[in-house]
Structures are given as C-alpha cells and as structure tokens.
Design a protein around this motif. Structure first.
Motif, short mmCIF file in Angstrom:
data_model
loop_
_atom_site.label_atom_id
_atom_site.label_comp_id
_atom_site.label_asym_id
_atom_site.label_seq_id
_atom_site.Cartn_x
_atom_site.Cartn_y
_atom_site.Cartn_z
N ARG A 165 0.60 -1.05 0.16
CA ARG A 165 -0.52 0.37 -0.06
C ARG A 165 0.98 1.13 -0.08
O ARG A 165 1.42 1.28 0.76
N HIS A 166 0.93 1.73 -1.13
CA HIS A 166 1.26 3.25 -0.73
C HIS A 166 0.95 4.11 -1.94
O HIS A 166 -0.71 4.23 -2.51
N PRO A 167 0.94 5.57 -2.16
CA PRO A 167 0.16 6.43 -2.75
C PRO A 167 -0.16 5.83 -4.33
O PRO A 167 -1.07 6.36 -4.76
N TYR A 168 0.60 4.94 -5.16
CA TYR A 168 0.79 4.37 -6.27
C TYR A 168 -0.03 3.37 -6.92
O TYR A 168 -0.69 2.72 -7.28
N ARG A 193 8.91 1.89 -2.84
CA ARG A 193 10.61 1.78 -3.03
C ARG A 193 10.56 2.61 -3.61
O ARG A 193 10.46 3.81 -4.14
N GLU A 194 12.25 2.38 -4.30
CA GLU A 194 13.51 2.28 -4.93
C GLU A 194 12.97 3.12 -6.18
O GLU A 194 13.61 3.75 -7.09
N ILE A 195 11.27 1.88 -6.79
CA ILE A 195 11.83 1.91 -8.52
C ILE A 195 10.48 3.00 -9.09
O ILE A 195 9.89 2.79 -10.22
N ASN A 196 9.84 3.62 -7.43
CA ASN A 196 9.08 5.27 -8.67
C ASN A 196 9.07 6.16 -7.48
O ASN A 196 10.15 6.10 -6.95
N ASP A 197 8.75 7.11 -7.93
CA ASP A 197 9.37 8.62 -7.50
C ASP A 197 7.87 8.95 -6.38
O ASP A 197 7.82 10.47 -6.41
N VAL A 198 7.13 8.23 -5.77
CA VAL A 198 6.39 8.32 -5.22
C VAL A 198 6.53 9.67 -4.15
O VAL A 198 6.24 10.98 -3.87
N LEU A 199 8.01 9.53 -3.65
CA LEU A 199 8.50 11.17 -2.26
C LEU A 199 8.71 11.58 -3.21
O LEU A 199 8.63 13.06 -2.93
N GLU A 200 9.13 11.99 -4.28
CA GLU A 200 9.27 13.65 -5.64
C GLU A 200 7.73 13.63 -6.52
O GLU A 200 8.02 14.51 -7.14
N ASN A 201 6.31 13.09 -5.49
CA ASN A 201 5.47 13.48 -7.29
C ASN A 201 5.30 14.51 -6.70
O ASN A 201 4.84 15.06 -5.20
N ASP A 202 3.75 15.39 -7.09
CA ASP A 202 4.42 16.97 -6.92
C ASP A 202 3.06 16.83 -5.89
O ASP A 202 3.44 18.44 -5.06
N LYS A 210 2.76 22.42 2.51
CA LYS A 210 1.86 22.47 3.33
C LYS A 210 1.33 22.88 4.82
O LYS A 210 0.75 23.38 5.60
N TYR A 211 1.96 21.64 5.16
CA TYR A 211 2.31 21.10 7.09
C TYR A 211 3.12 21.08 7.68
O TYR A 211 3.64 21.03 8.62
N ASP A 212 4.67 21.84 6.56
CA ASP A 212 5.41 21.80 6.50
C ASP A 212 6.19 20.65 7.86
O ASP A 212 6.54 20.84 8.37
N LYS A 213 6.31 19.50 6.31
CA LYS A 213 6.28 17.91 6.45
C LYS A 213 7.31 17.98 5.93
O LYS A 213 7.03 18.13 4.67
N LYS A 214 7.99 16.17 5.79
CA LYS A 214 8.18 15.52 4.60
C LYS A 214 7.52 14.50 4.48
O LYS A 214 6.06 14.36 4.44
N PRO A 215 8.22 14.71 2.62
CA PRO A 215 6.73 13.82 1.53
C PRO A 215 6.43 12.75 2.27
O PRO A 215 5.74 12.13 2.46
N ALA A 216 7.28 11.62 3.50
CA ALA A 216 7.21 10.28 4.02
C ALA A 216 6.50 10.65 5.09
O ALA A 216 5.65 9.91 5.48
N GLN A 217 6.52 11.89 5.73
CA GLN A 217 5.66 12.32 6.73
C GLN A 217 3.84 12.43 6.37
O GLN A 217 2.87 12.00 6.86
N VAL A 218 4.45 12.80 5.10
CA VAL A 218 2.71 12.79 4.48
C VAL A 218 1.95 11.70 4.44
O VAL A 218 0.49 11.31 4.91
N ILE A 219 2.89 10.43 2.90
CA ILE A 219 2.43 9.23 3.63
C ILE A 219 2.34 8.77 4.49
O ILE A 219 1.42 7.86 4.60
N GLY A 220 2.98 8.71 5.38
CA GLY A 220 2.68 7.89 6.72
C GLY A 220 1.70 8.41 7.66
O GLY A 220 0.81 7.35 7.58
N ARG A 221 0.82 9.78 7.54
CA ARG A 221 -0.06 9.97 7.99
C ARG A 221 -1.75 9.74 7.48
O ARG A 221 -2.54 9.45 7.58
#
Length: 282
Positions: A165-168, A193-202, A210-221
């Motif tokens: 389970r991940h955003p993609y 994982r390293e094979i997609n760009d979910v952490l670089e997704n716009d 917006k939340y002054d967080k890291k991309p990984a933290q947004v996905i965690g939340r």
C-alpha cells in the motif's frame, strides 16, 4: 516516544501504529540501523525469514538497553514451509535464530494459492499461538477469498494483514475488506521503494510544504488516518525520527482524497506481485 498512537487488535493485544521495516537491512550496518531505530522510539520491528536477517534482529534485541518485554518482534513464514509440520518447525527455528522464547507477532508471508497449503499453514500458526510460541498471529498479502477460507476452516480471524500500500497503489478495496473482518491493515513498501518516484510526486511535495512536513511524513499520516499500520524503513537516524513524528498534524479530507487520487491500480504495484500469482517458495 513521539506519542505513537496504539492500535487494538481483534485478539485484544495492542500494537504501535508505526513499525520499523527491515527488508534489505542486513549485517553490521543493518544492526546499527535497527539499534538506532529502537533508540529513536520504534518498538515494533518487522522482519521475515526471507529477509535473511533474523539473526541480526536478534542481536539488536540482545544489545539494546530497551527491555525485551517492551519490544514487539514480528516475522513471517516463508513459502517453503506451508505444510503443517514444516510451519511448526519453521516457527521454532525462527525463535532459535532470533534467540527469543516467543514471537510477539508472526504472519504467513504470502498465500501461494497455486501451492494451496495456506489453510494448513494458518492452522499451524493458530496452534503455535496456543502453544505459547506466538502472541499475535496474522497474514500478509491475503485477498478476501484467502481470508474467508482460513477463517471458515479454523474459526480464527487474523489480527493483521500486511499488504502492499502506497499512494500509487492504495489497495483501498482490500483495506476496506480487512476492516469488514475486524483485521488491522499493515502497509508494506508505503514509500513505494526505489523503483518509483512517490516521494518526488508534486502532490505529495505540495502537501508536505503545506503542513511543514516531509513527503514521507505525509504518506505516513495518510496511512494513520486510514487506520493502517505504517511499516517503514529508513537508515538515517533523522529519517527514522521523522517517520515516527506523525501525530502533531492532521490531513484534511480534501488532502486525503488528493493522495487517494494518485492511485494507478494494478500497474502501480512496485514489483507486480499479485497475491494470486506471486510464487515465493524459498
């Protein structure tokens, strides 16, 4: 410890809602990562026989100053040990490898329906729990038809189901099916994982800003707000701490929908591992 939210399972036990994943975490460097993770506040450590690192996890358990009873060690049954006797022996072997008297949590790694022994494997976990070898039992990568079959055959519902389970590939239908059965969902490869760009997704980056967080933290939340246990790996102590720091902000409903909209369906799987097709016979 970052006020980590607890999750209550259907067997009455509780788990922290964030776990430290150890896939590809091995050897002395892996030991350093796990010890750092425990120091950062992680208490649930997720490993597997097929990660080939159970010994390293056991060494971390011995070396850390955190008492054994505060740690939650989770591993998984490999496909080569789905027959009842093999499964019982593998659970015992895992305990010997890690050097502990009981598993806090243990899962069947994949259903392997072509092999069609997962009911037998589940019965072994049910009995191993009765023997006192495991506290909480669950599965990984099980689809609704697999879940219903083991529940019908044994009368025992898994406490958790660890799924991709991940955003993609948000796997929302399976998350909902787990909920219907009172099963807590755990997310593996939540950062893609390293094979997609979910952490670089716009979209993810804009929400992080917006939340002054890291991309990984947004996905965690996003996972936490979906009542999904976040199994995440990081090597740097800074990233380890960031991945635990998910409880001082909340994504809006609109932002949650934005992340859901990134789903690509089946093509979004990180390695194309469909549970009805994937063979894991190691």
């Amino acid at each position: 410890m970052n006020n980590i939210k607890s999750m209550v399972l259907n067997d009455g036990s509780t788990l922290p809602s964030v776990a430290f994943g150890t896939v590809n975490v091995k050897g002395a460097l892996g030991l350093y990562d796990v010890l750092n993770a425990i120091e950062s506040g992680y208490r649930l450590i997720d490993t597997s026989t097929n990660y080939h690192n159970e010994g390293m996890v056991g060494e971390a358990v011995r070396r850390t100053a955190v008492p054994r009873e505060e740690l939650i060690i989770s591993s998984k049954l490999p496909g080569a040990a789905h027959s009842y006797d093999d499964a019982i022996q593998m659970i015992q072997e895992t305990l010997y490898r890690i050097g502990i008297d009981y598993m806090d949590k243990y899962l069947i790694h994949w259903p392997l329906p072509k092999q069609d022994q997962y009911v037998e494997a589940w019965q072994a976990l049910v009995d191993a729990q009765k023997f006192g070898l495991i506290k909480t039992i669950g599965v990984s990568n099980f689809l609704p038809e697999h879940l219903d079959r083991i529940i019908e055959k044994t009368g025992v519902t898994p406490a958790t189901n660890q799924i991709e389970r991940h955003p993609y590939f948000n796997n929302k239908a399976l998350v909902n099916e787990n909920k219907k059965r009172g099963i807590v969902t755990e997310a593996w490869s939540p950062l893609g994982r390293e094979i997609n760009d979910v952490l670089e997704n716009d979209t993810i980056i804009s929400l992080a800003q917006k939340y002054d967080k890291k991309p990984a933290q947004v996905i965690g939340r996003w996972n936490i707000q979906n009542d999904v246990l976040f199994v995440v790996k990081a090597s740097s102590p800074q990233h380890q701490k960031e991945n635990l720091n998910l409880f001082d902000f909340e994504l809006s409903d609109e932002d949650m929908k934005q992340i859901d909209s990134l789903d690509k369906g089946e093509p979004g799987r990180v390695e194309g591992q469909h549970p009805n097709e994937y063979e894991e016979y190691e």
